[in-house]
Design a protein around this motif. Structure first.
Motif, PDB file in Angstrom:
ATOM      1  N   VAL A   1       0.809  -1.408  -0.115  1.00  0.00           N
ATOM      2  CA  VAL A   1       0.015   0.022  -0.094  1.00  0.00           C
ATOM      3  C   VAL A   1       0.888   1.350   0.088  1.00  0.00           C
ATOM      4  CG1 VAL A   1      -1.556   1.371   1.348  1.00  0.00           C
ATOM      5  CG2 VAL A   1      -1.978  -1.091   1.186  1.00  0.00           C
ATOM      6  N   LEU A   2       2.129   1.253   0.805  1.00  0.00           N
ATOM      7  CA  LEU A   2       2.840   2.269   0.884  1.00  0.00           C
ATOM      8  C   LEU A   2       3.718   2.530  -0.607  1.00  0.00           C
ATOM      9  CD1 LEU A   2       4.470   4.609   2.387  1.00  0.00           C
ATOM     10  CD2 LEU A   2       6.119   2.910   3.088  1.00  0.00           C
ATOM     11  N   TYR A   3       3.955   1.554  -0.946  1.00  0.00           N
ATOM     12  CA  TYR A   3       4.930   1.420  -2.241  1.00  0.00           C
ATOM     13  C   TYR A   3       4.068   2.259  -3.267  1.00  0.00           C
ATOM     14  CZ  TYR A   3       8.283   0.013  -5.803  1.00  0.00           C
ATOM     15  OH  TYR A   3       9.313  -0.052  -6.796  1.00  0.00           O
ATOM     16  N   ASP A   4       2.760   1.514  -3.531  1.00  0.00           N
ATOM     17  CA  ASP A   4       1.822   2.080  -4.668  1.00  0.00           C
ATOM     18  C   ASP A   4       1.457   3.296  -4.453  1.00  0.00           C
ATOM     19  OD1 ASP A   4       2.379  -0.433  -5.858  1.00  0.00           O
ATOM     20  OD2 ASP A   4       0.018  -1.090  -5.286  1.00  0.00           O
ATOM     21  N   GLY A   5       1.216   3.647  -3.012  1.00  0.00           N
ATOM     22  CA  GLY A   5       0.842   5.013  -2.862  1.00  0.00           C
ATOM     23  C   GLY A   5       1.725   6.071  -3.132  1.00  0.00           C
ATOM     24  N   MET A   6       3.027   5.885  -2.785  1.00  0.00           N
ATOM     25  CA  MET A   6       4.059   6.854  -3.172  1.00  0.00           C
ATOM     26  C   MET A   6       4.123   6.960  -4.662  1.00  0.00           C
ATOM     27  SD  MET A   6       5.409   7.849  -0.337  1.00  0.00           S
ATOM     28  CE  MET A   6       3.760   7.984   0.285  1.00  0.00           C
ATOM     29  N   VAL A   7       4.084   5.926  -5.503  1.00  0.00           N
ATOM     30  CA  VAL A   7       4.154   5.913  -6.930  1.00  0.00           C
ATOM     31  C   VAL A   7       3.039   6.761  -7.459  1.00  0.00           C
ATOM     32  CG1 VAL A   7       3.908   4.862  -9.088  1.00  0.00           C
ATOM     33  CG2 VAL A   7       5.120   3.963  -7.364  1.00  0.00           C
ATOM     34  N   SER A   8       1.865   6.795  -6.764  1.00  0.00           N
ATOM     35  CA  SER A   8       0.626   7.303  -7.186  1.00  0.00           C
ATOM     36  C   SER A   8       0.918   8.964  -6.917  1.00  0.00           C
ATOM     37  CB  SER A   8      -0.919   6.790  -6.706  1.00  0.00           C
ATOM     38  OG  SER A   8      -0.745   7.413  -4.858  1.00  0.00           O
ATOM     39  N   LEU A   9       1.823   9.254  -5.821  1.00  0.00           N
ATOM     40  CA  LEU A   9       1.914  10.806  -5.707  1.00  0.00           C
ATOM     41  C   LEU A   9       3.016  11.180  -6.498  1.00  0.00           C
ATOM     42  CD1 LEU A   9       1.763  10.918  -1.702  1.00  0.00           C
ATOM     43  CD2 LEU A   9       0.023  11.053  -3.540  1.00  0.00           C
ATOM     44  N   GLY A  10       3.527  10.536  -7.634  1.00  0.00           N
ATOM     45  CA  GLY A  10       4.660  10.939  -8.435  1.00  0.00           C
ATOM     46  C   GLY A  10       5.903  10.856  -7.832  1.00  0.00           C
ATOM     47  N   LEU A  11       6.033  10.113  -6.661  1.00  0.00           N
ATOM     48  CA  LEU A  11       7.267   9.823  -6.110  1.00  0.00           C
ATOM     49  C   LEU A  11       8.200   8.592  -6.458  1.00  0.00           C
ATOM     50  CD1 LEU A  11       6.080  10.809  -2.473  1.00  0.00           C
ATOM     51  CD2 LEU A  11       7.878  12.260  -3.958  1.00  0.00           C
ATOM     52  N   GLN A  12       9.209   8.334  -6.317  1.00  0.00           N
ATOM     53  CA  GLN A  12       9.927   7.071  -6.800  1.00  0.00           C
ATOM     54  C   GLN A  12      10.565   6.555  -5.760  1.00  0.00           C
ATOM     55  OE1 GLN A  12      13.843   6.738  -9.349  1.00  0.00           O
ATOM     56  NE2 GLN A  12      12.157   7.265 -10.777  1.00  0.00           N
TER      57      GLN A  12
ATOM     58  N   GLN B   1      -2.693   3.859   4.147  1.00  0.00           N
ATOM     59  CA  GLN B   1      -3.621   4.609   3.265  1.00  0.00           C
ATOM     60  C   GLN B   1      -3.585   6.148   3.718  1.00  0.00           C
ATOM     61  OE1 GLN B   1      -7.088   2.319   3.165  1.00  0.00           O
ATOM     62  NE2 GLN B   1      -6.435   1.199   1.565  1.00  0.00           N
ATOM     63  N   ARG B   2      -3.817   6.129   5.153  1.00  0.00           N
ATOM     64  CA  ARG B   2      -3.923   7.542   5.594  1.00  0.00           C
ATOM     65  C   ARG B   2      -2.608   8.250   5.505  1.00  0.00           C
ATOM     66  NH1 ARG B   2      -4.410   8.260  10.594  1.00  0.00           N
ATOM     67  NH2 ARG B   2      -3.645   6.308  11.568  1.00  0.00           N
ATOM     68  N   PHE B   3      -1.353   7.553   5.623  1.00  0.00           N
ATOM     69  CA  PHE B   3      -0.203   8.041   5.536  1.00  0.00           C
ATOM     70  C   PHE B   3       0.259   8.640   3.971  1.00  0.00           C
ATOM     71  CE2 PHE B   3       4.121   7.822   4.102  1.00  0.00           C
ATOM     72  CZ  PHE B   3       4.727   8.830   4.871  1.00  0.00           C
ATOM     73  N   VAL B   4      -0.242   7.891   3.199  1.00  0.00           N
ATOM     74  CA  VAL B   4      -0.053   8.323   1.831  1.00  0.00           C
ATOM     75  C   VAL B   4      -0.699   9.720   1.631  1.00  0.00           C
ATOM     76  CG1 VAL B   4      -0.708   7.878  -0.595  1.00  0.00           C
ATOM     77  CG2 VAL B   4       0.278   6.084   0.915  1.00  0.00           C
ATOM     78  N   ALA B   5      -1.959   9.853   2.177  1.00  0.00           N
ATOM     79  CA  ALA B   5      -2.711  11.193   2.018  1.00  0.00           C
ATOM     80  C   ALA B   5      -2.061  12.135   2.971  1.00  0.00           C
ATOM     81  CB  ALA B   5      -4.070  10.939   2.441  1.00  0.00           C
ATOM     82  N   ALA B   6      -1.442  11.746   4.003  1.00  0.00           N
ATOM     83  CA  ALA B   6      -0.791  12.943   4.775  1.00  0.00           C
ATOM     84  C   ALA B   6       0.333  13.220   4.079  1.00  0.00           C
ATOM     85  CB  ALA B   6      -0.261  12.321   6.053  1.00  0.00           C
ATOM     86  N   ALA B   7       1.173  12.251   3.448  1.00  0.00           N
ATOM     87  CA  ALA B   7       2.296  12.696   2.504  1.00  0.00           C
ATOM     88  C   ALA B   7       2.322  13.654   1.444  1.00  0.00           C
ATOM     89  CB  ALA B   7       2.772  11.615   2.008  1.00  0.00           C
TER      90      ALA B   7
END
Length: 375
Positions: A275-286, A350-356
């Motif tokens: 979830v974290l990995y996919d979330g970072m990618v969805s934010l445009g991060l690598q 999931q909440r962390f991805v939104a916070a990031a």
């Protein structure tokens, strides 16, 4: 506040509540508690009472690693250490300062330790008696499978010490199937989700007896601790123990069993990481690693190239949103790291991805491409 770091980890309220009671470590009731804990962590390792002992020391995982090195590698002895990252470097320093001779083995990039390379290094240097391997290298996020490495160590007639500090309790391990293992070092925190301040080495009893007297330290002498058990019983603790930490570990292990043990814990951590990995990618991060080699313990993410980027600023922005991550990195390129272990769930991730995402917006970061690939 959720701690999303690879240790100390977020713990359950029940675990923290167990710290509220004072204990007398020499009381018979406490001896029963400690003896039981030793048996439970030994069982998680796959060891039997007849062949293995779980030995606890006051302190972090490095204490168990140093004690294992001192207790099993003779003074002047050579130990091959695959250079997996910062924690392999620390193992080499611990060995060097204990008067042992670390022999580094290069590990390309963010790759895994190759058994063939270990076998070749052992064949080229008959003076190497041990291999020291870091199971989960949190500086990179890569997991290095000890079983195939152990197989070539065993076939070469050498011994092995395993740093499982950020692996034990989640990643698979069966010391009974790896007779080349002299010791496995780990901690009450990390994947067991207890409180920090206590370390363990699960050791082979026959090897410990054969190596008695060579530690060169009173505090880091596992053979001396085992002798204490023989004299005073399985529940005796040499020197004053972190009694409340031991009591909280009992609760943490109850929760571990209720969750389903090692397999269930690994499944949750893997889903956290996904979830974290996919979330970072969805934010445009690598992320720093390709998913194929990404371990489930910690995910490193490359820092954005935007001039507004500040690691401490990002940490502070996340903290104000209920998440705490490390304010340093160990990768070659600038990055930030997020732990996937502890009493956290995929929903928390999931909440962390939104916070990031919100933190990046608050910092005014528009370019989320990594530094190395920025135009």
């Amino acid at each position: 506040m959720l701690l999303l770091i690879p240790g100390p980890v977020t713990t359950r309220p029940e675990v923290r509540a167990a710290m509220a009671q004072d204990f007398a470590p020499w009381d018979n009731d406490f001896r029963i508690l400690y003896a039981d804990l030793r048996g439970r962590v030994r069982a998680i390792s796959g060891g039997a009472r007849e062949t293995h002992s779980a030995i606890a020391l006051q302190g972090c995982g490095h204490f168990a690693t140093e004690a294992s090195l001192r207790s099993f590698v003779p003074p002047g002895g050579r130990i091959l250490v695959p250079a997996t990252g910062q924690y392999a470097e620390r193992m080499m320093r611990l060995a060097r300062e204990a008067g042992r001779v670390p022999v580094p083995l290069a590990v390309p990039g963010n790759g895994t330790v190759q058994p063939e390379a270990v076998a070749a290094a052992l064949a080229a240097d008959p003076g190497i008696g041990h291999v020291g391997l870091v199971y989960s290298e949190t500086s990179s996020g890569v997991v290095h499978d000890p079983a195939p490495v152990g197989k070539v160590v065993r076939e070469a007639g050498r011994r092995m010490i395993l740093d499982a500090v950020s692996a034990f309790g989640a990643l698979p391990l069966d010391v009974a199937a790896m007779p080349e293992l002299d010791a496995v070092a780990f901690t009450s925190n990390k994947c067991l989700e207890g409180m920090p301040g206590l370390s363990f080495s699960v050791v082979r009893l026959d090897r410990l007896e054969a190596c008695a007297g060579q530690a060169g330290s009173w505090s880091f002498n596992l053979a001396d601790v085992q002798a204490q058990y023989r004299r005073s019983g399985d529940g005796s603790f040499r020197f004053t123990p972190p009694a409340q930490v031991l009591a909280s570990l009992r609760v943490a292990l109850d929760l571990y069993d209720a969750e389903g043990g090692q397999a269930a814990r690994l499944a949750r951590y893997r889903e956290n990481a996904r979830v974290l990995y996919d979330g970072m990618v969805s934010l445009g991060l690598q992320p720093c690693l390709a998913w194929e080699v990404q371990g489930p313990i910690v995910v490193n993410v490359r820092a954005p190239a935007d001039p507004a980027w500040s690691l401490q600023g990002f940490v502070d922005a996340l903290k104000s949103r209920g998440f705490l991550i490390s304010n340093f990195y160990n990768t070659a390129e600038p990055s930030f790291r997020v732990g996937c272990i502890g009493a956290v769930t995929p929903e928390d991730m999931q909440r962390f991805v939104a916070a990031a995402d919100a933190a990046l917006h608050a910092l005014g970061i528009r370019n989320r491409a990594p530094v190395a690939s920025a135009a």
